[in-house]
Design a protein around this motif. Structure first.
Motif, PDB file in Angstrom:
ATOM      1  N   ILE A  31       3.399  -2.628 -17.751  1.00  0.00           N
ATOM      2  CA  ILE A  31       4.458  -2.333 -16.786  1.00  0.00           C
ATOM      3  C   ILE A  31       4.186  -3.014 -15.456  1.00  0.00           C
ATOM      4  CG2 ILE A  31       5.422  -0.454 -15.385  1.00  0.00           C
ATOM      5  CD1 ILE A  31       5.169   1.251 -17.986  1.00  0.00           C
ATOM      6  N   VAL A  32       2.945  -2.967 -15.011  1.00  0.00           N
ATOM      7  CA  VAL A  32       2.583  -3.594 -13.738  1.00  0.00           C
ATOM      8  C   VAL A  32       2.837  -5.100 -13.798  1.00  0.00           C
ATOM      9  CG1 VAL A  32       0.598  -4.147 -12.257  1.00  0.00           C
ATOM     10  CG2 VAL A  32       0.991  -1.798 -12.990  1.00  0.00           C
ATOM     11  N   VAL A  64      10.650   6.221 -22.129  1.00  0.00           N
ATOM     12  CA  VAL A  64      11.754   7.129 -21.849  1.00  0.00           C
ATOM     13  C   VAL A  64      12.486   6.726 -20.570  1.00  0.00           C
ATOM     14  CG1 VAL A  64      10.356   8.863 -20.620  1.00  0.00           C
ATOM     15  CG2 VAL A  64      12.452   9.544 -21.766  1.00  0.00           C
ATOM     16  N   PHE A  65      11.767   6.240 -19.585  1.00  0.00           N
ATOM     17  CA  PHE A  65      12.389   5.861 -18.321  1.00  0.00           C
ATOM     18  C   PHE A  65      13.199   4.571 -18.459  1.00  0.00           C
ATOM     19  CE2 PHE A  65       8.391   8.106 -17.399  1.00  0.00           C
ATOM     20  CZ  PHE A  65       8.966   9.296 -16.977  1.00  0.00           C
ATOM     21  N   PHE A  66      12.732   3.670 -19.314  1.00  0.00           N
ATOM     22  CA  PHE A  66      13.468   2.420 -19.530  1.00  0.00           C
ATOM     23  C   PHE A  66      14.677   2.654 -20.430  1.00  0.00           C
ATOM     24  CE2 PHE A  66       9.233   1.203 -18.200  1.00  0.00           C
ATOM     25  CZ  PHE A  66       9.572   0.476 -17.071  1.00  0.00           C
ATOM     26  N   GLU A  88      18.093   3.382 -12.198  1.00  0.00           N
ATOM     27  CA  GLU A  88      18.054   1.964 -11.858  1.00  0.00           C
ATOM     28  C   GLU A  88      16.758   1.388 -12.434  1.00  0.00           C
ATOM     29  OE1 GLU A  88      20.320   0.085 -10.209  1.00  0.00           O
ATOM     30  OE2 GLU A  88      21.630   1.849 -10.200  1.00  0.00           O
ATOM     31  N   LEU A  89      16.720   0.102 -12.731  1.00  0.00           N
ATOM     32  CA  LEU A  89      15.542  -0.521 -13.320  1.00  0.00           C
ATOM     33  C   LEU A  89      14.322  -0.398 -12.398  1.00  0.00           C
ATOM     34  CD1 LEU A  89      14.315  -2.065 -15.671  1.00  0.00           C
ATOM     35  CD2 LEU A  89      15.088  -4.194 -14.602  1.00  0.00           C
ATOM     36  N   ASP A  90      14.513  -0.624 -11.090  1.00  0.00           N
ATOM     37  CA  ASP A  90      13.397  -0.479 -10.147  1.00  0.00           C
ATOM     38  C   ASP A  90      12.833   0.940 -10.160  1.00  0.00           C
ATOM     39  OD1 ASP A  90      13.578  -3.104  -9.376  1.00  0.00           O
ATOM     40  OD2 ASP A  90      14.681  -2.692  -7.519  1.00  0.00           O
ATOM     41  N   VAL A 118       8.830   5.116 -11.548  1.00  0.00           N
ATOM     42  CA  VAL A 118       8.549   6.389 -12.217  1.00  0.00           C
ATOM     43  C   VAL A 118       7.585   6.183 -13.388  1.00  0.00           C
ATOM     44  CG1 VAL A 118       9.591   8.302 -13.501  1.00  0.00           C
ATOM     45  CG2 VAL A 118      10.739   7.401 -11.491  1.00  0.00           C
ATOM     46  N   ALA A 119       7.739   5.092 -14.119  1.00  0.00           N
ATOM     47  CA  ALA A 119       6.846   4.819 -15.249  1.00  0.00           C
ATOM     48  C   ALA A 119       5.400   4.652 -14.780  1.00  0.00           C
ATOM     49  CB  ALA A 119       7.304   3.569 -15.996  1.00  0.00           C
ATOM     50  N   LYS A 120       5.213   3.937 -13.686  1.00  0.00           N
ATOM     51  CA  LYS A 120       3.845   3.747 -13.166  1.00  0.00           C
ATOM     52  C   LYS A 120       3.225   5.063 -12.737  1.00  0.00           C
ATOM     53  CE  LYS A 120       4.658   0.876  -9.932  1.00  0.00           C
ATOM     54  NZ  LYS A 120       4.750  -0.082  -8.850  1.00  0.00           N
TER      55      LYS A 120
END
Length: 163
Positions: free
Chosen positions: A28-29, A96-98, A107-109, A114-116
């Motif tokens: 993700i990073v 789940v967030f994507f 929103e994608l950002d 949230v994923a991080k």
């Protein structure tokens, strides 16, 4: 339900979920700098989970065969599959967030952010739970959680520093 959670947290799969979560967080990073669409990110995490899972399956199988001098029984596959599944779950946890971004809920950002941070929370919680369930005091379990949290924080910090 709590018994199932406690049983899971007391198993070897804890280390595998943390391992997978760190792989997912690293991905993700990296993706966040030039983010693909939410759908592509979802598929990338799933494909990574499959690839790492298959690599884990093969390496665990080879390790077992070497250790037992060629002896492999079908019953051994269940334990290996449980470990492999735990790694895959750790990797796809942020999906789940994507998926929510894919359908327009986030929103994608926001999904990346949230994923991080939930990934960091996941490895922190697992680190603490592993410490407590292994008999450590609250303070020693917190230190263990802090140590694994530092790995995730270093990934996030490195990305912020480089970009």
């Amino acid at each position: 339900m709590w018994h199932g959670v406690e049983e899971h947290l007391g198993s070897e799969q804890v280390s595998r979920v943390v391992y997978g979560a760190i792989i997912g967080m690293a991905l993700i990073v990296v993706l966040e700098h030039h983010p693909p669409s939410a759908g592509v990110t979802t598929v990338t995490l799933v494909a990574t989970a499959i690839a790492v899972g298959l690599a884990e399956l093969y390496s665990d199988w080879i390790g077992h065969v070497v250790k037992h001098r060629g002896g492999f029984h079908r019953r051994d596959l269940g334990h290996i599959a449980a470990d492999v599944s735990a790694v895959a779950v750790g990797i796809v946890f942020p999906d789940v967030f994507f998926l929510l971004a894919t359908v327009g809920v986030l929103e994608l950002d926001t999904a990346f952010t949230v994923a991080k941070w939930t990934g960091l929370g996941l490895i922190t919680a697992y680190g603490y739970a592993a410490g407590r369930l292994s008999g450590e005091s609250h303070s020693r379990a917190a230190l263990q959680a802090l140590a694994v949290t530092a790995i995730g924080a270093a990934l996030i910090g490195f990305k912020a520093f480089v970009h």
